[in-house]
Write a protein that holds these residues in place. Sequence first.
Motif, short mmCIF file in Angstrom:
data_model
loop_
_atom_site.label_atom_id
_atom_site.label_comp_id
_atom_site.label_asym_id
_atom_site.label_seq_id
_atom_site.Cartn_x
_atom_site.Cartn_y
_atom_site.Cartn_z
N TYR A 1 97.29 55.10 116.42
CA TYR A 1 96.99 54.32 117.60
C TYR A 1 95.56 53.78 117.58
O TYR A 1 94.68 54.31 116.89
CB TYR A 1 97.19 55.18 118.85
N ALA A 2 95.34 52.74 118.35
CA ALA A 2 94.00 52.19 118.51
C ALA A 2 93.09 53.24 119.13
O ALA A 2 93.54 54.16 119.82
CB ALA A 2 94.05 50.95 119.41
N THR A 3 91.79 53.13 118.85
CA THR A 3 90.85 54.16 119.29
C THR A 3 90.82 54.34 120.80
O THR A 3 90.54 55.43 121.30
CB THR A 3 89.43 53.82 118.80
N GLU A 4 91.13 53.27 121.55
CA GLU A 4 91.07 53.37 123.00
C GLU A 4 92.33 53.99 123.62
O GLU A 4 92.37 54.25 124.82
CB GLU A 4 90.83 52.00 123.64
N ARG A 5 93.37 54.20 122.81
CA ARG A 5 94.61 54.77 123.34
C ARG A 5 94.42 56.23 123.71
O ARG A 5 93.94 57.03 122.92
CB ARG A 5 95.75 54.62 122.33
N ARG A 6 94.79 56.58 124.94
CA ARG A 6 94.63 57.94 125.43
C ARG A 6 95.91 58.75 125.21
O ARG A 6 97.01 58.21 125.19
CB ARG A 6 94.27 57.93 126.92
#
Length: 331
Positions: free
Chosen positions: A57-62
């Motif tokens: 996942y993208a780094t901003e995905r929580r």
Amino acid sequence: MVTRLNRPTVVGAAEVNSVADTHGLGHVVEFHECGEGMVNSNYRLVTASGTYLLRLYATERRREEIDLELSVLSHLHDAGFPVPRCVPALTGQSVGELAGRLFTVLTYLPGRTLAQDELGHEIVTQVGAAYARMRLLLNGFTPAGRKENAEEALADGLMAELLKQLADEDPGVAAEVGDVWSEVSSLFTPPTERHVVHGDLYFANTVIDDHGNLVGFIDFDDAYLGSSQLDLALVVMEFATPTDNVIDLDLATALLRAYANAGGPRPDADVFPQALLFLCCKFLCYTAQLQQQEGEPIEQNDYLRRLRHLRTRAVRDAVRRCVERAVDTVR
């Protein structure tokens, strides 16, 4: 147009084999990057026990957002609906960390993704029926996790940022988009309903077999609690719009008729044209950013072209009649 918002995450054989070991997948025979996503990085893994998808996942995905996606997939899979399912680690953990990114392992639906130039009556009829079944399974389902509502995000700042960007680039386009947004935004913001929606169901997230038959739907990363009316409108727009960005009303009618025949909740014909325009504004927000990165003029944007087509009175009336005909023939 560029297809990525983030650079792909590159992993090597050692990292992939480590994932296979911790998830009990067996020896990795081959792996390679796959998919056309704008945000995440996906790898197809062929192992001794089968074929899997490794999603980074993208780094901003929580983590709570991934939990929502995985709970939706689990709910649909357990009901027998054809979607990937999560393959947890041997420890029972569904989400791990690799190369500085959160990741999960999913089963891999056999087949290939549908291409835009393959859109036709047979496949959209299958999509309409399958989507109706999925819609019935998701209405009333409460997922785990949490994810921001996309419509609220638009109203809370994304659209304002887009209009500012467009005003600097092309004031005429900014005024045009602003007029449409002022007309349709109040219909869907704040959200009038909160059902689980796919959020990005189009041809490239549809898997077919070698004979052109529907296998299932993939990429639920954008799933959230939102408007089922908007989600249906997105499916209609994406599966009934060929490369010329002009909606094919025959394809739209075929999809909606199959959807209605399969028991899909009745859409509001009077609101449907505005739902399509709202979606043009929404996806213009996302894709305009990509074009700006590449230095491409906004006039080349597919969703701007669709917006201009769909906002004409003749097309709006035709869309409304299309929805009425499709659902009324099922009564």
